[in-house]
Design an enzyme around this catalytic site. Structure first.
Site, PDB file in Angstrom:
ATOM      1  CG  LEU A  32      -1.880  -1.168   1.361  1.00  0.00           C
ATOM      2  CD1 LEU A  32      -2.814  -0.963   2.547  1.00  0.00           C
ATOM      3  CD2 LEU A  32      -2.686  -1.399   0.088  1.00  0.00           C
ATOM      4  CG  HIS A  36      -3.017   1.203  -2.376  1.00  0.00           C
ATOM      5  ND1 HIS A  36      -1.663   1.010  -2.552  1.00  0.00           N
ATOM      6  CD2 HIS A  36      -3.624   0.426  -3.313  1.00  0.00           C
ATOM      7  CE1 HIS A  36      -1.463   0.148  -3.531  1.00  0.00           C
ATOM      8  NE2 HIS A  36      -2.629  -0.211  -4.015  1.00  0.00           N
ATOM      9  NE  ARG A 186       3.726  -4.827 -11.841  1.00  0.00           N
ATOM     10  CZ  ARG A 186       2.422  -5.108 -11.983  1.00  0.00           C
ATOM     11  NH1 ARG A 186       1.534  -4.139 -12.103  1.00  0.00           N
ATOM     12  NH2 ARG A 186       2.005  -6.358 -11.999  1.00  0.00           N
TER      13      ARG A 186
END
Ligand code: PAF
Length: 289
Positions: A32, A36, A186
């Site tokens: 997260l 998020h 990522r």
């Protein structure tokens, strides 16, 4: 306050039965970040109780993709959820989510086979299948998804409409680093040099957005000029696509298009797959009097 953590269907059913008022679900694959967290804050605005699911869904990763190395940061995720006042975390294992390999899955249809669906065949089928399962298991009134994954959000809206799933879908805006790079789990794969090349994605989108008064072709040309430089940079951007699409169908817009569109880009820097998009509005050529 630490959220209640449910790892099995039974644990979830027990906590779900105690929910009074409306429930919002923020589905995630963990790792997260601020993006998020902004979705969780949005969830608090639209519902009484907030649940976050954390599940790295193998069905939406293709062969050779990063399923094995996808970041798993459960302790930090729980801390982030606690800091954001999340009430329930549903964190099933693979065996809980898929007790047997699914035989019947969601087919994302033609929309799942364009744009991102070309570079990631099967991705949207796997993504929609797990989203449908999460909606059925958690039974939220509202589900919140990031606009960074614009095609994913459009496909979920379409699935919910086509299959009459009783849930409201809400999108949350993309959160960016100071330089413009869209937050993604990522991003942590990127080296400093790769991060500099990766910035070209948001810079290209910005250039495209600025060129909107010139029409669709001008938008694509302005964005492409920025990306061409990044393709020749060290380390290089390996461009997967740059497209200007209809936001609800993800088909490319025509030359004289007016109204809303989405300028979407994806590429690889090193081994990291990155995507980004911006909404673009075409006001149309003013009529001559
Ligand atoms: O956007 C994601 O993190 C995933 O695609 C989702 C929606 C949680 C489904 O696995």
């Amino acid at each position: 306050m630490t959220p209640v953590i449910a790892k099995t269907r039974e644990e979830l059913a027990s906590v779900r039965s105690g929910v009074t008022g409306t429930l919002a679900l923020v589905p995630t694959m963990g790792a997260l970040h601020e993006g998020h967290r902004s979705l969780i804050r949005k969830a608090h605005q639209v519902a009484d109780v907030v649940a976050v699911s954390i599940f790295v869904n193998p069905l939406q990763f293709g062969p050779g993709e990063d399923l094995d190395r996808y970041p798993r940061t459960f302790a930090a995720d729980i801390e982030a959820c606690a800091a954001e006042g999340v009430d329930i975390v549903f964190a099933p294992t693979q065996d809980v989510m898929y007790p047997t390999p699914p035989v019947v899955t969601i087919d994302s249809g033609p929309m799942g086979r364009v744009v991102e669906g070309i570079t990631r065949p099967g991705h949207f089928d796997g993504m929609l299948t797990v989203v449908m399962k999460l909606l059925n298991v958690v039974r939220p009134d509202v589900a919140i998804f990031g606009e960074k994954d614009a095609q994913q959000l459009a496909m979920i809206r379409r699935m919910v409409a086509d299959l009459e799933v009783p849930v409201r879908i809400v999108g949350g805006p993309t959160v960016r680093e100071l330089g413009g790079l869209a937050l993604s789990s990522r991003n942590r794969y990127l080296s400093e040099a790769e991060r500099r090349t990766a910035l070209s994605l948001s810079q290209a989108l910005q250039a495209g957005e600025d060129a909107a008064p010139g029409g669709p072709a001008a938008v694509v040309a302005a964005a492409k000029a920025v990306l061409d430089k990044a393709v020749g940079a060290d380390p290089p951007l390996k461009l997967d696509y740059l497209v200007l699409v209809d936001p609800s169908t993800f088909t490319e817009v025509e030359a004289g298009h007016t109204g809303d569109a989405v300028l979407a880009v994806a590429g690889r820097v090193g081994t990291t797959h990155l995507i980004d998009n911006v909404p673009v509005h075409f006001a149309g050529t003013p009529k001559e009097s």
